[in-house]
Enzyme design. Structure first.
Site, short mmCIF file in Angstrom:
data_model
loop_
_atom_site.label_atom_id
_atom_site.label_comp_id
_atom_site.label_asym_id
_atom_site.label_seq_id
_atom_site.Cartn_x
_atom_site.Cartn_y
_atom_site.Cartn_z
N GLY A 355 0.82 -1.21 0.00
CA GLY A 355 0.00 0.00 0.00
C GLY A 355 0.85 1.24 0.00
N PRO A 356 0.24 2.39 -0.20
CG PRO A 356 -1.27 3.92 -1.05
CD PRO A 356 -1.21 2.58 -0.41
N PRO A 357 2.53 4.90 1.20
CG PRO A 357 4.44 6.13 0.65
CD PRO A 357 3.17 5.61 0.06
N GLY A 358 2.23 5.52 4.72
CA GLY A 358 1.40 6.14 5.74
C GLY A 358 0.06 5.50 5.99
N GLY A 360 -0.35 2.47 7.36
CA GLY A 360 -0.32 1.64 8.55
C GLY A 360 0.24 0.25 8.38
CE LYS A 361 3.54 -0.06 3.23
NZ LYS A 361 3.07 1.32 3.17
CB THR A 362 5.48 -0.26 9.87
OG1 THR A 362 6.18 -0.16 8.62
CG2 THR A 362 6.47 -0.63 10.96
CB SER A 678 -4.62 3.61 -16.76
OG SER A 678 -3.80 4.59 -16.18
CE LYS A 721 -5.54 4.08 -12.38
NZ LYS A 721 -5.65 3.33 -13.63
#
Length: 779
Positions: A355-358, A360-362, A678, A721
């Site tokens: 997913g994009p930064p920020g 909540g992955k970590t 796209s 998108k």
């Protein structure tokens, strides 16, 4: 007779040094107050008073921390370095400090000259002088056998007892406390007597050391030369009257190895290394390497494990406490934990949070560690290019160490931690190997039970470690590595989710970290929405947290200075805290226009909207593409142009318009690279609008790949998108028909406010976006 005195002289406290008159000294100055004193002295007479600190560890000494006997020095030269100044100075007379004080960031002092008290008996003084010279020559002869003549020449012609004492004392290798004690003696015969004692003491120590060396050499024959250093230690212990105890390191290691009960091959290899170490000289470089190797192996958590707890309800509670939304992600994680609970193992694919930064992955990985009661290890792979970072260095290299996998497990002390491999999509490779290939063994459940680090050269079981990886995109992850993992996608947060996250998590967290009470500062919901819309443009909430923290810092300052204890941040007063809005309101212009359409794109940090602009001008039929388009996007534009040419007869387009005009397509924000297929349908619609002269609606956003037959093919990143378009105020979305299933991924709160049109052909987009002449007349 009154002694000479002076006031307000720059002063420097010396750390671990004592200077003597009649000598030339060099020293470094780095403390701010000392540097200021040097600067003042250079602008005056270059005179500085110096004396030693009683405790060299004191970084900001006062008068009580310094000896009151020192010397007056005259600076001859200074050399300025980056963080300090190197000073060359000539030492003058001894002084007694009467007052040390600080003024304008520098230390100053008042002093009187210290008096040298002469001897009453000239013959006694002469005897002392001769004894000092003889003691110094003997000292030099023992410590520096080749420099006896130089030592004799240094003192032979010196007749003044005080000068003689200063010259020898400066050259003497003793502690600064002993030198300081010598400096403080006023009575010259007493100073000479003390110097003789120091010289004779150092000489005796040196002679004893030589005696030990000689005795050691006599105890060894030629076949024992490799044990030289060990025998030297034994003789030194004999001289000190201590009993010689055998080195029991090897015995302790063997005892610990017996307790570990490792596999037969592993046990035999470690035992062989311990026996090899026992035969080495203790001070041998190979012994240090061997010691480090053995200790590293024995310190590994071969059998130590955390008591894991896979309570699904507790895990669900912890995930909900730590994260808002992400329902499908949480559900998939709970399913994974449930399977682990039933199978009592970690067999199965490695989870990869994408997913994009920020978003909540970590922190999700950290929550899983807390829910399962595992130690948490995070290893960032961003920019890692060396295979040895994963597998370790072979012991043939100087300074070899284990890889970061083994090293991290050794540090946490358990063999079943949760190991987060962060930024796995940013691995590199060069001549030092391919870290991604090295990770294949780590992440493969069939192989990692016998993971062999190059440094250890013995297998270590990683099958109990719970590995989780994170990435911003799967595009740059090597296919074999991606095949080992199950991808769980974390998409961008919508505005509603960000508002709830800010209210429930971010604001309380920042207030607590800045020691601001909840009743001292409150954020209205409208203020949070304003921050989200006009001060952050991101998929996650990282910048949102920074902006909230910025407001809190300004409020903290006001609480301290204005003594007001209650503040409310609203939409109206937000600019007082964060300044003018950073981002513009929605799209600048949604009015219909010829040759301009709105597209949607996916980036590593979430979705964005694109304005596709096209113009025609007299020329020779060239298609000009600008705005830093990539090769795939350029081919999409050429495909769209070819398709429109094929429709020219059907829609009554003059064929000469293609020959007699140049057509340019531009995507604004030209400094940002753009690529991908796209935008095909968006560019095709813009070109058709341009060439047909019909206005295109800019409040409709679209995405999809186009073919030469005009078919619209599916694309990825639909959720990101659509969310980006929604945040820009667009309420009608055109998507490829084959992306219909992706609409369900969009949050219901957003989906219910949007109109979706599914496209099979590019002409479907023309009908939705282009405004007919009848519709324009009605408007």
């Amino acid at each position: 007779m009154e002694r000479e005195s002076r006031t307000h002289i720059p002063y420097i406290a010396l750390r671990g040094k004592a200077f003597f008159p009649d000598t030339l000294v060099g020293f470094d100055v780095g403390r701010d107050k000392s540097l200021k004193s040097i600067e003042i002295a250079m602008n005056r007479e270059r005179l500085v008073a110096v004396s030693a600190q009683r405790n060299p560890e004191v970084n900001d000494p006062s008068g009580e921390d310094c000896y009151l006997t020192g010397v007056l020095i005259r600076i001859k030269q200074i050399v300025r370095r980056t963080d300090y100044v190197r000073v060359l100075a000539e030492c003058g007379q001894r002084i007694r400090l009467e007052n040390i004080y600080e003024e304008n960031g520098a230390l100053f002092c008042d002093y009187v000259l210290a008096e040298d008290l002469p001897a009453d008996d000239e013959e006694e003084l002469e005897a002392y002088v001769r004894a000092v010279k003889e003691a110094f020559i003997q000292y030099a002869k023992v410590l520096h056998p080749g420099s006896t003549a130089e030592a004799r020449a240094m003192v032979e012609d010196v007749e003044d007892p005080a000068v003689l004492t200063n010259i020898i004392a400066e050259d003497l290798d003793v502690s600064f406390d002993e030198k300081q004690a010598l400096l403080e003696i006023d009575y010259i015969p007493g100073r000479l007597e003390q110097l003789i004692e120091l010289l004779n003491g150092e000489t005796r120590i040196a002679m004893l050391s030589q005696k030990i060396q000689t005795k050691v050499m006599k105890n060894m024959d030629r076949s024992q030369q490799e044990y030289y250093l060990r025998e030297q230690i034994k003789v030194m212990q004999d001289e000190l009257g201590r009993e010689t105890g055998e080195d029991d390191d090897a015995a302790q290691w063997l005892k610990k190895l017996d307790e570990l009960q490792l596999e037969e091959k592993t046990d035999a290899k470690i035992r062989k290394e311990i026996q090899r170490f026992a035969k080495m000289p203790a001070m041998s470089p190979d012994a240090n390497v061997s010691r480090t190797y053995i200790e590293t192996i024995l310190e590994l958590p071969w059998h130590e494990a955390s008591k894991t707890n896979i309570n699904i309800k507790r895990a669900e509670k912890i995930l909900n406490e730590d994260h808002y939304g992400l329902e499908k992600v949480k559900e998939r994680i709970l399913e994974h934990l449930a399977v682990m609970h039933l199978t009592k193992s970690i067999q199965g694919p490695i989870l990869c949070l994408v997913g994009p930064p920020g978003v909540g992955k970590t922190s999700i990985a950290r929550s899983i560690a807390r829910a399962t009661n595992r130690e948490f290890i995070r290893m960032s792979l961003g920019g890692v290019r060396d295979e040895a970072e994963i597998r370790g260095h072979r012991r043939t290299y100087v300074g070899a160490i284990p890889g970061r996998i083994i090293n991290s497990i050794s540090e946490v002390g358990t063999n079943n931690p949760l190991f987060l491999l962060d930024e796995v999509d940013k691995l590199g490779n060069d001549f030092r190997g391919d870290p991604a290939s090295a990770l294949l063994e780590v992440l493969d459940p069939e192989q990692n039970k016998d993971f062999t680090d190059h440094y250890l050269e013995i297998p270590f079981d990683l099958s109990n470690v719970m590995f989780i990886t994170t990435a911003n995109t799967t595009q740059t992850i090597p296919r074999p590595l991606l095949d080992r993992m199950e991808v769980i996608e974390l998409s961008s947060y919508i505005e509603e989710e960000k508002v709830r996250i800010a209210e429930d998590y971010l604001v309380p967290k920042v207030l607590k970290s800045y020691a601001i009470r909840k009743n001292q500062l409150t954020f209205s919901e409208s203020a949070i929405r304003e921050i989200i819309r006009y001060y952050t443009r991101e998929s996650g909430v990282r910048n949102l947290e920074r902006q909230i923290a910025s407001v809190c810092r300004k409020v903290a300052k006001r609480i301290v200075t204005e003594k007001k204890n209650k503040y409310t941040v609203t939409k109206r007063n937000l600019e007082n805290y964060l300044g003018a809005k950073i981002f513009r309101e929605d799209l600048m212009n949604l009015e219909p226009g010829i040759g301009v359409t709105t597209g949607m794109a996916w980036t590593a940090v979430g979705g964005v909207t694109l304005q596709i602009e096209s113009v025609r001008m007299p020329g020779s039929g060239h298609l000009i593409l600008t705005g830093q388009m990539g090769d795939v996007m350029k081919e999409s534009a050429q495909t769209a142009m070819g398709y429109i040419k094929s429709l020219s007869e059907k829609y009554g387009l003059d064929a000469s318009v293609f020959k007699d005009n140049d057509i340019q397509i531009h995507i604004p924000e030209g400094a940002t690279p753009k690529d991908g297929p796209s935008a095909g349908v968006t560019m095709c619609t813009a070109l058709f609008s341009l060439l047909s002269g019909k206005k295109a609606r800019r409040d409709i956003a679209m995405t999809g790949e186009i073919t030469l037959q005009g078919n619209i093919l599916p694309v990825g990143g639909i959720k990101e998108k659509v969310l980006a378009a929604y945040q820009q105020g667009i309420r009608k979305i055109l998507l490829p028909k084959d992306n219909a299933a992706d609409i369900e991924e969009i949050p219901k709160s957003v989906r219910s406010r949007l109109e979706f049109v599914l496209l099979e052909k590019a002409e479907d987009a023309f009908r939705e976006v282009l405004i007919s002449e009848e519709s324009e007349k009605e408007n």
